[in-house]
Design a protein around this motif. Sequence first.
Motif, short mmCIF file in Angstrom:
data_model
loop_
_atom_site.label_atom_id
_atom_site.label_comp_id
_atom_site.label_asym_id
_atom_site.label_seq_id
_atom_site.Cartn_x
_atom_site.Cartn_y
_atom_site.Cartn_z
N TRP A 189 -11.95 45.89 31.83
CA TRP A 189 -13.15 45.08 31.57
C TRP A 189 -12.87 43.92 30.61
O TRP A 189 -13.33 43.89 29.48
CB TRP A 189 -14.30 45.94 31.06
N TRP A 190 -12.08 42.97 31.12
CA TRP A 190 -11.82 41.75 30.35
C TRP A 190 -12.91 40.73 30.69
O TRP A 190 -12.92 40.16 31.76
CB TRP A 190 -10.45 41.18 30.70
N GLU A 191 -13.82 40.53 29.76
CA GLU A 191 -14.89 39.57 29.97
C GLU A 191 -14.53 38.25 29.29
O GLU A 191 -14.06 38.25 28.15
CB GLU A 191 -16.22 40.10 29.43
N HIS A 192 -14.76 37.17 30.01
CA HIS A 192 -14.49 35.83 29.52
C HIS A 192 -15.81 35.07 29.47
O HIS A 192 -16.55 35.04 30.45
CB HIS A 192 -13.55 35.07 30.47
N GLY A 193 -16.09 34.46 28.34
CA GLY A 193 -17.23 33.56 28.23
C GLY A 193 -16.76 32.16 28.57
O GLY A 193 -15.74 31.71 28.04
N LEU A 194 -17.47 31.49 29.46
CA LEU A 194 -17.11 30.12 29.84
C LEU A 194 -18.28 29.20 29.57
O LEU A 194 -19.44 29.58 29.76
CB LEU A 194 -16.73 30.03 31.32
N VAL A 195 -17.96 27.99 29.15
CA VAL A 195 -18.98 26.97 28.92
C VAL A 195 -18.46 25.65 29.47
O VAL A 195 -17.28 25.32 29.33
CB VAL A 195 -19.37 26.86 27.42
N VAL A 196 -19.35 24.92 30.15
CA VAL A 196 -19.03 23.56 30.59
C VAL A 196 -19.33 22.66 29.39
O VAL A 196 -20.48 22.36 29.10
CB VAL A 196 -19.86 23.15 31.83
N GLU A 197 -18.27 22.27 28.69
CA GLU A 197 -18.45 21.46 27.49
C GLU A 197 -18.80 20.02 27.79
O GLU A 197 -19.48 19.37 27.00
CB GLU A 197 -17.16 21.49 26.64
N ASP A 198 -18.32 19.53 28.94
CA ASP A 198 -18.57 18.12 29.27
C ASP A 198 -18.39 17.91 30.76
O ASP A 198 -17.71 18.69 31.43
CB ASP A 198 -17.61 17.21 28.49
#
Length: 184
Positions: free
Chosen positions: A97-106
């Motif tokens: 259970w490797w969870e990655h948080g992703l965000v579109v910064e630009d």
Amino acid sequence: MPRQIFQLKMSLAGVRPPVWRRVLVPAGYTLDRLHRVVQHAMGWRDCHLHSFEIDGLQYGEPDPDGELALHDELDVRLDAVLGKGSRFSYTYDFGDWWEHGLVVEDALTADPEERYPVCLDGERACPPEGIGGPSGYQALLVALADPADFADPAHAALRDWAGSTFDPSRFDAGRTGTLLRRFC
């Protein structure tokens, strides 16, 4: 019309010190291509199942048995479900259970001279596959931090699992960028 590029930051949840990457990817990529970007940027080997969660919907490889209700990641372009400021998650290896948080910064205009995807930056090596999730990785970091503690068989087993060349502080954005351009 110029291509749009998303600047994404991906961070591995539940680990300290932080393991993260910042990449540029074409907004026209499908989620299955973003899966390959995450795999190569983070340093995973793509040995396990994965899924994305965006606005409460799950995306991934469809389950032929129908047990997992996933939307097909091949059918979904990033620019159809994401925009600047979007936050979403990617989970890899449903056992560890490797969870990655992703965000579109630009959201940027593509440089016609650049080949995408590109790795801009990051910190720390990806944990070894099969180490046991965030808690197993934390135990490995403890074992590596005390090399004098060779008498502890649990620490020795963790060090053996990781291999003699594993350095948790190592990350090379240039090498990662080369992998991204070659395989994504």
